[in-house]
Design an enzyme around this catalytic site. Structure first.
Site, mmCIF file in Angstrom:
data_model
loop_
_atom_site.group_PDB
_atom_site.id
_atom_site.type_symbol
_atom_site.label_atom_id
_atom_site.label_comp_id
_atom_site.label_asym_id
_atom_site.label_seq_id
_atom_site.Cartn_x
_atom_site.Cartn_y
_atom_site.Cartn_z
ATOM 1 N N GLU A 225 6.688 94.374 71.150
ATOM 2 C CA GLU A 225 6.531 94.168 72.587
ATOM 3 C C GLU A 225 7.861 94.157 73.340
ATOM 4 O O GLU A 225 7.953 94.653 74.466
ATOM 5 C CB GLU A 225 5.762 92.871 72.868
ATOM 6 C CG GLU A 225 4.281 92.933 72.500
ATOM 7 C CD GLU A 225 3.996 92.647 71.039
ATOM 8 O OE1 GLU A 225 4.958 92.459 70.271
ATOM 9 O OE2 GLU A 225 2.819 92.592 70.654
ATOM 10 N N HIS B 13 -5.125 83.033 71.066
ATOM 11 C CA HIS B 13 -5.740 84.255 71.612
ATOM 12 C C HIS B 13 -6.719 83.950 72.738
ATOM 13 O O HIS B 13 -7.622 84.735 73.000
ATOM 14 C CB HIS B 13 -6.478 85.033 70.513
ATOM 15 C CG HIS B 13 -5.590 85.612 69.460
ATOM 16 N ND1 HIS B 13 -4.999 84.850 68.489
ATOM 17 C CD2 HIS B 13 -5.191 86.885 69.224
ATOM 18 C CE1 HIS B 13 -4.276 85.624 67.701
ATOM 19 N NE2 HIS B 13 -4.376 86.869 68.119
#
Lengths: 337, 344
Positions: B71, B140
């Site tokens: 990322e 998450h």
């Protein structure tokens, strides 16, 4: 600006003019930093208060590392991008950033590159695609995007990403090498190994003698320039830049260079056992001697180069000092477009 | 019920939120060759939460790029491309993953325009999936929009409806500032996840732009104001519909964006009702719910006829087990309780 960038990049042989140009870039950088050093400390006495004076804040000077910037940027034009570090002046100067707005930014003035919002670790010059970041290793990823944009547009411009040897242990460094290699982006990665990550020695941070070896992990060429020699850097960078321009993808170059002064101004460097010998390793007198021996430089030419640099630099300092401080009423500006 | 953005004629074409979002991206990619999309699993997979379905087939791998799990590298790449005038859309698969790349987001994407004194623009969109409710655990399921909104230099939008998903995406891509576009998994209308019926709704065909920074009155009311965003808008509407049977008239304000925050819309509604409930699927403390309350107290605390009430995640990680997760999230039961409290 005194540097004719349009004439660059085409020259490949080490002609006298080219060697003089390399030397001139190094002198311009050193002259600028000596002036910043003088101005930085001029009004912090008695004692040393980092927030005082016309130039406040941290000041990371790059003296000793000029061969890296001069040798790499001699291959570039203003169409190419350079992303540098918290120690950015030598690369900014070698890449052709105008000294006046650069100095004004360092003084925090309205005519600065960032209108006084950035400071010396945050210099952005769209006209030469120059930028830098104060976060170690995190200036690498942006270079990938610049290179991506250049190749998508079908130009042969490239991006040079600069960082120090300490950054080669950070995630952003490895992610950048991996992605650039994977997508064959026109990037030249440059590591300036000045032996010190603030006070931590290279030996104490890095398990291998050459960070260039890390290139193999990503299937790209890596080379280490062992001497802090502008001509050796020029040669290594020439191959890397040609590879990138030709569609051959990225290269990693590590240069064993020298941090002539402290990590930042005010750093007494008590941790540095070699402190006494450091001045003897200054690359500028060495290169000057080489050029004199080769008949490229004499007293008159040397004086001419130094005098021109001094005039340019003092003009930039005067420009900065004459520029207004930003109006506090504008503090909210530029957060959004 | 008043839906302010419903078009006047032929409101028959209904899409789920993900299709509406993709429609906006495709239209902008069609119109502007500088727009491209990159991220993890955005190519052949079409985005884990269907944020890019069909884009690879239509635009090819040069403009829809699967990235390594990297990322910092690929968000940084998007930033660099944006500074050179491209208009990247870069996907951070889950907002929860911000921890591995936050430096690129808040120290670079969000600050370059400011540090450069306005000389360098960073026109990019960072898309990211948020929210819980399906037992995906503490890493998450977070919304985290309060964290993004706290850090200056990026706009933060979170659509609740399919029409807004399209209109806000169009506006985000065209914006010259970085925009964080946070799509809740529970509003995407995915066939494999529980969804609110409102996640499939009318979406204007053709160009549709929703100005960033303007809240929407999702339901008009006169007794109490519920200010919220994203999936919680639908929960709040469920509660408002139910309470209307008891003669309670709740107004629901969909903020649409945290940055800019439409403080005028908040104050205008509270001026009318005098009572405020803020519903936030992000953490309670130091976040959106307090900021909304402060928007009123900073301007005119006398607007309150009763103390404001906040419903948010009570400063705990999102639990896994369903009964625990439901107890932590601001679901209909907790919203209803808060409304009744505000009306006492």
């Amino acid at each position: 600006m005194t540097t004719d960038l349009s004439a660059r990049a085409s020259s490949t042989e080490l002609t006298g003019d080219l060697r003089k140009a390399l030397f001139t870039t190094m002198i311009r950088s050193r002259t600028f930093e000596e002036a910043i050093l003088r101005e930085y400390h001029a009004d912090k006495a008695p004692g040393f208060d980092i927030g005082k004076g016309l130039i406040p804040g941290e000041m990371h000077l790059s003296a000793g590392q000029e061969p890296v910037a001069a040798g790499v940027c001699e291959h570039l034009t203003a169409a190419d991008a350079v992303t540098s570090t918290h120690r950015p002046h030598h690369f900014a100067i070698a890449h052709g950033v105008d000294l006046k707005p650069m100095a004004a930014e360092i003084f925090g003035r309205v005519d600065g590159l960032g209108r006084g919002r950035g400071g010396h670790m945050h210099l952005f010059d769209p006209s030469t695609h120059f930028s830098c970041s104060g976060i170690v290793a995190e200036g690498y990823p942006a270079a990938l995007g610049m290179a991506f944009a250049f190749s998508r547009r079908g130009t042969d411009a490239i991006a040079v990403a600069v960082t120090g040897e300490g950054a080669a242990n950070a995630g952003a460094f490895h992610e950048s090498l991996n992605l650039a290699a994977l997508w064959k982006l026109p990037v030249v990665f440059v590591i300036e190994d000045n032996e010190w990550g603030i006070s931590v020695s290279r030996e104490a941070s890095t398990p291998i003698p050459s960070n260039a070896d890390r290139a193999a992990a990503y299937g790209i060429p890596g080379t280490r320039v062992e001497e802090n020699d502008v001509e050796a850097v020029y040669a290594a960078a020439g191959e890397a830049v040609a590879r990138a321009r030709g569609g051959g993808g990225p290269t990693l170059i590590e240069v064993h260079t020298l941090r002539l002064w402290g990590h930042f101004e005010g750093d007494a460097q008590g941790y540095r056992p070699d402190l006494d010998q450091v001045p003897d390793r200054d690359p500028i007198p060495r290169y000057e001697a080489t050029l004199r021996d080769a008949g490229v430089l004499d007293d008159a030419v040397g004086e001419q180069i130094r005098s021109a640099a001094s005039i340019e630099v003092e003009g930039a300092i005067a420009f900065a000092k004459a520029s207004a401080e930003p109006d506090p009423a504008t503090v909210l500006d530029y957060v959004f477009v | 019920m008043t839906v302010t953005d419903r078009p006047a004629q032929a409101p028959t074409r209904r899409l789920n939120t993900s299709k509406a979002m993709v429609e906006a991206i495709a239209a902008e990619m069609e119109a502007n060759p500088e727009v491209f999309y990159l991220g993890e699993d955005v190519g052949a997979y079409g985005g884990i939460f269907s944020s890019t379905t069909g884009l690879l087939d239509r635009f090819g791998p040069q403009r829809v790029l699967d990235t390594p799990i990297s990322e910092t590298g690929f968000i940084g790449l998007a930033i660099g491309a944006a500074t050179e005038g491209m208009r990247p859309i870069v996907e951070l698969m889950f907002a929860d993953f911000m921890g591995v790349c936050l430096d690129q987001i808040y120290n670079h994407m969000a600050k370059i325009h400011f540090e450069s004194g306005g000389n360098v623009k960073v026109p990019m969109v960072l898309t990211t999936a948020v929210g819980g409710g399906y037992s995906d655990g503490a890493q998450h399921s977070q919304c985290l929009w309060g964290t993004f909104a706290h850090l200056p230099g990026m706009k933060v939008v979170a659509p609740a409806t399919p029409a807004d998903a399209k209109g806000l995406m169009t506006a985000a891509i065209r914006d010259d500032s970085p925009v964080v576009y946070m799509f809740h998994k529970g509003v995407m209308g995915l066939p494999w996840m529980v969804k609110n019926p409102r996640s499939i709704d009318v979406v204007p065909a053709g160009e549709h732009v929703v100005e960033i920074g303007k809240a929407r009155v999702a339901r008009e009311g006169s007794d109490v104001t519920i200010v919220t965003i994203s999936l919680s808008v639908h929960h709040a509407l469920d509660v408002a519909e139910q309470l209307s049977n008891e003669g309670i008239s709740a107004e629901v304000i969909d903020l649409r964006s945290l940055v800019p925050l439409d403080r005028d819309a908040i104050c205008a509604s509270v001026a009318k009702t005098g009572r405020l409930v803020v519903v936030d699927e992000d953490y309670l403390s130091f976040g959106m719910s307090a900021e909304v309350v402060a928007s009123v107290t900073d301007r005119d605390p006398s607007l309150f006829k009763a103390p404001p009430v906040r419903v948010a995640v009570p400063d705990i990680p999102i639990p896994y087990a369903r009964p625990l997760e439901y107890a932590a999230l601001p679901r209909q039961d907790r919203i209803e309780e808060a409304v009744r409290k505000a009306l006492r």
